[in-house]
Design a protein around this motif. Structure first.
Motif, PDB file in Angstrom:
ATOM      1  N   ASP A 182       0.848  -1.396  -0.050  1.00  0.00           N
ATOM      2  CA  ASP A 182       0.400  -0.244   0.236  1.00  0.00           C
ATOM      3  C   ASP A 182       0.842   1.180   0.081  1.00  0.00           C
ATOM      4  OD1 ASP A 182      -1.591   2.304   0.764  1.00  0.00           O
ATOM      5  OD2 ASP A 182      -2.840   0.894   2.526  1.00  0.00           O
ATOM      6  N   GLU A 183       1.083   2.367  -1.261  1.00  0.00           N
ATOM      7  CA  GLU A 183       1.839   3.050  -1.273  1.00  0.00           C
ATOM      8  C   GLU A 183       1.386   4.201  -0.214  1.00  0.00           C
ATOM      9  OE1 GLU A 183       4.247   2.751  -4.999  1.00  0.00           O
ATOM     10  OE2 GLU A 183       3.211   1.609  -5.749  1.00  0.00           O
TER      11      GLU A 183
ATOM     12  N   GLY B 184       4.308   4.165   2.422  1.00  0.00           N
ATOM     13  CA  GLY B 184       4.488   3.652   1.910  1.00  0.00           C
ATOM     14  C   GLY B 184       4.050   2.193   2.867  1.00  0.00           C
ATOM     15  N   LEU B 185       3.437   0.769   2.837  1.00  0.00           N
ATOM     16  CA  LEU B 185       3.870   0.111   4.116  1.00  0.00           C
ATOM     17  C   LEU B 185       3.778  -1.327   3.373  1.00  0.00           C
ATOM     18  CD1 LEU B 185       2.471  -1.728   6.766  1.00  0.00           C
ATOM     19  CD2 LEU B 185       0.471  -1.262   5.839  1.00  0.00           C
ATOM     20  N   VAL B 186       4.689  -2.266   3.553  1.00  0.00           N
ATOM     21  CA  VAL B 186       4.288  -3.256   2.693  1.00  0.00           C
ATOM     22  C   VAL B 186       3.831  -4.498   4.178  1.00  0.00           C
ATOM     23  CG1 VAL B 186       6.319  -3.852   2.605  1.00  0.00           C
ATOM     24  CG2 VAL B 186       5.306  -5.229   1.360  1.00  0.00           C
ATOM     25  N   TYR B 187       3.106  -5.513   3.779  1.00  0.00           N
ATOM     26  CA  TYR B 187       2.991  -6.725   4.880  1.00  0.00           C
ATOM     27  C   TYR B 187       2.747  -7.934   4.132  1.00  0.00           C
ATOM     28  CZ  TYR B 187      -1.941  -5.683   4.308  1.00  0.00           C
ATOM     29  OH  TYR B 187      -3.213  -5.669   3.770  1.00  0.00           O
TER      30      TYR B 187
ATOM     31  N   ARG C 134      11.358  -1.503  -2.399  1.00  0.00           N
ATOM     32  CA  ARG C 134      11.664  -0.343  -2.479  1.00  0.00           C
ATOM     33  C   ARG C 134      10.700   0.968  -2.621  1.00  0.00           C
ATOM     34  NH1 ARG C 134      14.502  -0.617  -8.004  1.00  0.00           N
ATOM     35  NH2 ARG C 134      15.933  -1.022  -6.746  1.00  0.00           N
ATOM     36  N   GLU C 135       9.195   0.218  -2.403  1.00  0.00           N
ATOM     37  CA  GLU C 135       8.246   1.648  -2.554  1.00  0.00           C
ATOM     38  C   GLU C 135       7.483   1.768  -0.679  1.00  0.00           C
ATOM     39  OE1 GLU C 135       7.839  -1.385  -6.338  1.00  0.00           O
ATOM     40  OE2 GLU C 135       8.295  -1.624  -4.027  1.00  0.00           O
ATOM     41  N   ALA C 136       8.436   1.229  -0.256  1.00  0.00           N
ATOM     42  CA  ALA C 136       7.233   1.044   0.920  1.00  0.00           C
ATOM     43  C   ALA C 136       8.105   1.384   1.972  1.00  0.00           C
ATOM     44  CB  ALA C 136       6.906  -0.685   1.366  1.00  0.00           C
TER      45      ALA C 136
END
Length: 318
Positions: free
Chosen positions: A217-218, A225-228, A255-257
């Motif tokens: 979720d950028e 940004g969050l990545v999970y 890299r987006e998070a």
């Protein structure tokens, strides 16, 4: 509670008949390496030493190979005059069922490097500027005049190499410590490989499944940004509990998070959550709000419920 120096901790341990050293639940290399390094050092001075950790989990296999692992055994209440030392535990509750062993001791010592640790011993040697607790244990051993043997150095290296991500985010002082440990006889190539780069083949299959269902979720974290990802109990079937611990190191590379999270289901409905950030998000307030703690860039906590509920509670804090 008294904020103490390495010298004051050494004074509290010197000439004691016995010391009990307690690692945190779900033990990692820093808490075990710190306990065994301190334990071996004290044993060389003639102190009777007991080491242990609480919880249903067994010690990860590679940590069984550390020198001094024979010191680890189930712990009984402290004897009169015995000192209890908690290593690498940010709160007294992280000692699990052995919290009572710690609090019943005549003298209670906390050695830790978590910024969220407010202190819970009679003597608290806490330094958030240290990359790992093992480095603080080395300072105590130096004050005790302990000879830095290859066995002690190996235990401390286990904590140092893992808590710095194989020195990817190590402070300059840690490189000096690493050089000293290697000069004392640590086989760095062997232990780095065993601690960081060794998994069963089934781990690869688990990671493939977990990454395939990860979410980016950028727009989360104010656009940073969050990545999970989630690791369910079913996905962990047949694997040791510690095999889920390194998944965060893969997820965090997106890299987006700015922030990465991995939700690990220990038993159905019971989760441990690992958090990592890169440059701009302080994770300590986030973890504290959810009942945990840790460091500015690495923190964690426990939660209960469905995966959707646990994820929603984290997202509300971010």
């Amino acid at each position: 509670m008294t904020r103490a120096s390495a010298a004051q901790i050494a004074d509290a341990l010197r000439d004691r008949a016995s010391v009990v050293i307690i690692s945190h639940v779900r033990p990692d290399p820093d808490t075990i390496g710190s306990a065994l390094g301190l334990g071996l050092g004290l044993r060389s001075l003639g102190v009777a030493v007991r080491c242990g950790f609480s919880g249903p989990e067994t010690l990860p296999g590679v940590l069984h190979e550390l020198p001094g692992a024979d010191l680890i055994a189930p712990l009984t209440p402290p004897s009169p005059g015995e000192v209890a030392v908690a290593v690498d535990a940010a709160t007294v509750s992280r000692l699990g069922a052995y919290e009572d062993v710690f609090t019943a001791a005549d003298t209670r010592v906390c050695i830790d490097h978590h910024v969220s640790n407010a202190g819970f011993g009679d003597l608290d040697f806490i330094d958030p500027e240290s990359d790992c607790t093992a480095v603080l244990v080395l300072q105590v051993l130096d004050e005790l005049g302990v000879d830095l043997t290859a066995d002690i150095a190996t235990c401390l290296y286990a904590g140092l190499v893992t808590d710095t991500g194989s020195f990817k985010w190590a402070r300059p002082a840690s490189f000096h410590v690493a050089a000293r440990l290697l000069e004392s006889g640590v086989d760095a190539a062997q232990w780095s490989r065993a601690l960081l780069d060794s998994h069963p083949y089934s781990w690869l299959q688990m990671v493939s499944t977990v990454l395939g269902t990860s979410v980016l979720d950028e727009q989360a974290c104010d656009g940073r940004g969050l990545v999970y990802a989630t690791v369910t109990a079913d996905e962990m079937a047949g694997l040791a509990w510690d095999d889920s611990e390194s998944v965060i190191d893969v997820v965090r590379t997106a890299r987006e998070a700015e922030v990465a999270a991995v939700f690990k289901e220990a038993t159905p409905g019971e989760w441990t959550v690992s958090l990592r950030s890169k440059t701009s998000v302080d994770l300590v307030p986030v973890a504290r709000a959810l009942g945990g703690g840790g460091h500015t860039r690495a923190a964690g906590y426990s939660d209960s419920g469905t995966a959707a509920d646990v994820i929603a509670r984290l997202r509300a804090q971010l």
